[in-house]
Enzyme design. Structure first.
Site, PDB file in Angstrom:
ATOM      1  N   LYS A   1     -25.917 -41.429  39.439  1.00  0.00           N
ATOM      2  CA  LYS A   1     -24.961 -41.050  40.484  1.00  0.00           C
ATOM      3  C   LYS A   1     -24.679 -42.230  41.420  1.00  0.00           C
ATOM      4  CE  LYS A   1     -24.037 -36.836  39.258  1.00  0.00           C
ATOM      5  NZ  LYS A   1     -22.646 -36.445  38.915  1.00  0.00           N
TER       6      LYS A   1
ATOM      7  N   ASP B   1     -16.317 -34.683  24.343  1.00  0.00           N
ATOM      8  CA  ASP B   1     -17.603 -35.122  24.897  1.00  0.00           C
ATOM      9  C   ASP B   1     -17.314 -36.415  25.659  1.00  0.00           C
ATOM     10  OD1 ASP B   1     -20.056 -36.409  25.303  1.00  0.00           O
ATOM     11  OD2 ASP B   1     -20.926 -35.571  23.469  1.00  0.00           O
TER      12      ASP B   1
ATOM     13  N   TYR C   1     -31.075 -39.257  37.247  1.00  0.00           N
ATOM     14  CA  TYR C   1     -29.863 -38.659  37.834  1.00  0.00           C
ATOM     15  C   TYR C   1     -29.454 -39.437  39.096  1.00  0.00           C
ATOM     16  CZ  TYR C   1     -26.887 -34.840  39.706  1.00  0.00           C
ATOM     17  OH  TYR C   1     -25.847 -34.078  40.208  1.00  0.00           O
TER      18      TYR C   1
HETATM   19  N1  LIG Z   1     -24.478 -28.119  41.418  1.00  0.00           N
HETATM   20  C1  LIG Z   1     -24.896 -29.026  42.290  1.00  0.00           C
HETATM   21  O1  LIG Z   1     -25.765 -28.754  43.144  1.00  0.00           O
HETATM   22  C2  LIG Z   1     -24.324 -30.416  42.283  1.00  0.00           C
HETATM   23  C3  LIG Z   1     -24.583 -31.239  43.397  1.00  0.00           C
HETATM   24  C4  LIG Z   1     -24.071 -32.521  43.421  1.00  0.00           C
HETATM   25  C5  LIG Z   1     -23.302 -32.974  42.366  1.00  0.00           C
HETATM   26  N2  LIG Z   1     -23.051 -32.158  41.299  1.00  0.00           N
HETATM   27  C6  LIG Z   1     -22.229 -32.699  40.218  1.00  0.00           C
HETATM   28  O2  LIG Z   1     -21.082 -31.912  40.049  1.00  0.00           O
HETATM   29  C7  LIG Z   1     -20.636 -31.996  38.696  1.00  0.00           C
HETATM   30  C8  LIG Z   1     -20.447 -30.581  38.155  1.00  0.00           C
HETATM   31  O3  LIG Z   1     -21.700 -29.921  38.170  1.00  0.00           O
HETATM   32  P1  LIG Z   1     -21.817 -28.329  38.205  1.00  0.00           P
HETATM   33  O4  LIG Z   1     -22.853 -27.979  39.182  1.00  0.00           O
HETATM   34  O5  LIG Z   1     -20.454 -27.742  38.315  1.00  0.00           O
HETATM   35  O6  LIG Z   1     -22.458 -28.077  36.753  1.00  0.00           O
HETATM   36  P2  LIG Z   1     -22.067 -27.096  35.576  1.00  0.00           P
HETATM   37  O7  LIG Z   1     -23.208 -27.183  34.628  1.00  0.00           O
HETATM   38  O8  LIG Z   1     -21.652 -25.780  36.101  1.00  0.00           O
HETATM   39  O9  LIG Z   1     -20.770 -27.793  34.936  1.00  0.00           O
HETATM   40  C9  LIG Z   1     -20.854 -29.013  34.229  1.00  0.00           C
HETATM   41  C10 LIG Z   1     -19.816 -28.992  33.124  1.00  0.00           C
HETATM   42  O10 LIG Z   1     -19.859 -30.279  32.485  1.00  0.00           O
HETATM   43  C11 LIG Z   1     -19.775 -30.058  31.093  1.00  0.00           C
HETATM   44  N3  LIG Z   1     -20.380 -31.198  30.386  1.00  0.00           N
HETATM   45  C12 LIG Z   1     -21.674 -31.592  30.420  1.00  0.00           C
HETATM   46  N4  LIG Z   1     -21.852 -32.665  29.629  1.00  0.00           N
HETATM   47  C13 LIG Z   1     -20.644 -32.939  29.070  1.00  0.00           C
HETATM   48  C14 LIG Z   1     -20.189 -33.911  28.159  1.00  0.00           C
HETATM   49  N5  LIG Z   1     -21.012 -34.828  27.633  1.00  0.00           N
HETATM   50  N6  LIG Z   1     -18.883 -33.928  27.826  1.00  0.00           N
HETATM   51  C15 LIG Z   1     -18.041 -32.994  28.326  1.00  0.00           C
HETATM   52  N7  LIG Z   1     -18.411 -32.039  29.189  1.00  0.00           N
HETATM   53  C16 LIG Z   1     -19.700 -32.002  29.553  1.00  0.00           C
HETATM   54  C17 LIG Z   1     -20.530 -28.753  30.835  1.00  0.00           C
HETATM   55  O11 LIG Z   1     -20.171 -28.177  29.591  1.00  0.00           O
HETATM   56  C18 LIG Z   1     -20.099 -27.933  32.042  1.00  0.00           C
HETATM   57  O12 LIG Z   1     -18.935 -27.197  31.780  1.00  0.00           O
HETATM   58  C19 LIG Z   1     -21.714 -32.786  37.944  1.00  0.00           C
HETATM   59  O13 LIG Z   1     -21.283 -34.123  37.807  1.00  0.00           O
HETATM   60  C20 LIG Z   1     -22.915 -32.695  38.871  1.00  0.00           C
HETATM   61  O14 LIG Z   1     -23.793 -33.766  38.703  1.00  0.00           O
HETATM   62  C21 LIG Z   1     -23.531 -30.881  41.235  1.00  0.00           C
END
Ligand SMILES: NC(=O)c1ccc[n+]([C@@H]2O[C@H](COP(=O)([O-])OP(=O)(O)OC[C@H]3O[C@@H](n4cnc5c(N)ncnc54)[C@H](O)[C@@H]3O)[C@@H](O)[C@H]2O)c1
Length: 255
Positions: free
Chosen positions: A166, A68, A162
């Site tokens: 960020k 985590d 959020y």
């Molecule tokens: N999807 C989007 O539109 C988007 C846009 C901009 C930025 N992001 C950023 O990209 C990153 C990945 O997002 P995603 O869309 O792939 O989401 P996702 O939910 O597919 O993946 C996120 C992963 O982080 C893990 N996670 C969450 N909290 C955790 C913790 N406390 N400890 C360990 N692991 C943890 C989850 O288990 C998951 O595997 C994030 O930081 C998100 O904010 C996503």
């Protein structure tokens, strides 16, 4: 070294958080395709194991590590596991994150703390643990996954916690980069635009339609859209680059 060789990650040792899913998973596989051995760090161990299977089929070494990112001892244990297994850490990609919606006047203290804990403190703990080890060798590249939400108050979904987390991660990237630039460790970030992953899959049709209508390229992002940038930032091809944020959003923030 040829220009293409400078992008290669042959035998580099990498750790990717949030690599059980979405953008982190896609980047972990890209690093392995480019030649790195990749530790898959996530609180979701079953998902991490699936990513590891994809990496193994590429002929690279991999480790699934349950952690985590809000817990300092678990983050440090993840880095220690990489060191014990492979002797060094060359690349850290910090993608673990969550998003919770809410109008700023309604956000609960618990939700505020949860988002700031994972999306900002988690990045701090990972940068600190990865950076400490890299500084000892005087070499390494860290890539933080931030968001266009660091730069704009995007819509129609609202999530002030959020956005705030960020923006903090964006600035933390610059702080680490400035403090470590003279000691061989580079720190950059990627700011994805709206991307179809499990994080956004539940978004209503109207929400996705609004994102699409506001994206000049007329498509939402896919996890693979960040693979090239991550390999570039991890590799020697970006050797003179630190403290930079690559916005990759199909042009969303142009309008
Ligand atoms: N999807 C989007 O539109 C988007 C846009 C901009 C930025 N992001 C950023 O990209 C990153 C990945 O997002 P995603 O869309 O792939 O989401 P996702 O939910 O597919 O993946 C996120 C992963 O982080 C893990 N996670 C969450 N909290 C955790 C913790 N406390 N400890 C360990 N692991 C943890 C989850 O288990 C998951 O595997 C994030 O930081 C998100 O904010 C996503």
């Amino acid at each position: 070294m040829s220009i293409l060789d400078s992008f290669a990650l042959t035998d580099r040792k990498a750790l990717v958080t949030g690599a059980a899913s979405g953008i982190g998973q896609s980047i972990a596989i890209a690093l392995a395709e480019a030649g790195a051995d990749v530790a898959v760090v996530d609180r979701d161990l079953a998902g991490a194991n699936e990513t590891c299977q994809s990496i193994e089929t590429l002929g690279r070494q991999t480790l699934a590590i349950a952690a985590d990112v809000t817990l300092k001892n678990e983050v440090e244990n993840a880095v220690d596991t990489v060191l014990r297994s492979w002797g060094r850490l060359d690349i850290g990609v910090n993608s673990a994150g969550i998003a919770i919606r809410g109008h700023i006047e309604d956000i609960s203290e618990a939700d505020w703390d949860r988002v700031l804990d994972i999306d900002l403190k988690g990045i701090f703990l990972c940068c600190q643990a990865e950076g400490k080890i890299m500084l000892q060798r005087g070499a390494g590249s860290i890539v933080n996954i931030v968001s266009i939400s660091a730069h704009i108050v995007n819509r129609p979904q609202l999530h002030g916690h959020y956005n705030t987390a960020k923006a903090g991660a964006f600035q933390l990237t610059r702080v680490c980069a400035a403090e470590w630039a003279g000691r061989g460790v580079r720190v950059n970030s990627i700011s994805p635009g709206h991307t179809l992953t499990p994080m956004t899959a539940h978004a209503e049709d109207e929400t996705q339609a609004t994102w699409l209508a506001n994206t000049p390229m007329r498509r939402l992002g896919a996890p693979a859209d960040y693979q090239g940038a991550a390999v570039f930032l991890a590799s020697d091809a970006s050797a003179y680059m630190t403290g930079h944020d690559l916005v990759i959003d199909g042009g969303y923030t142009l309008w």
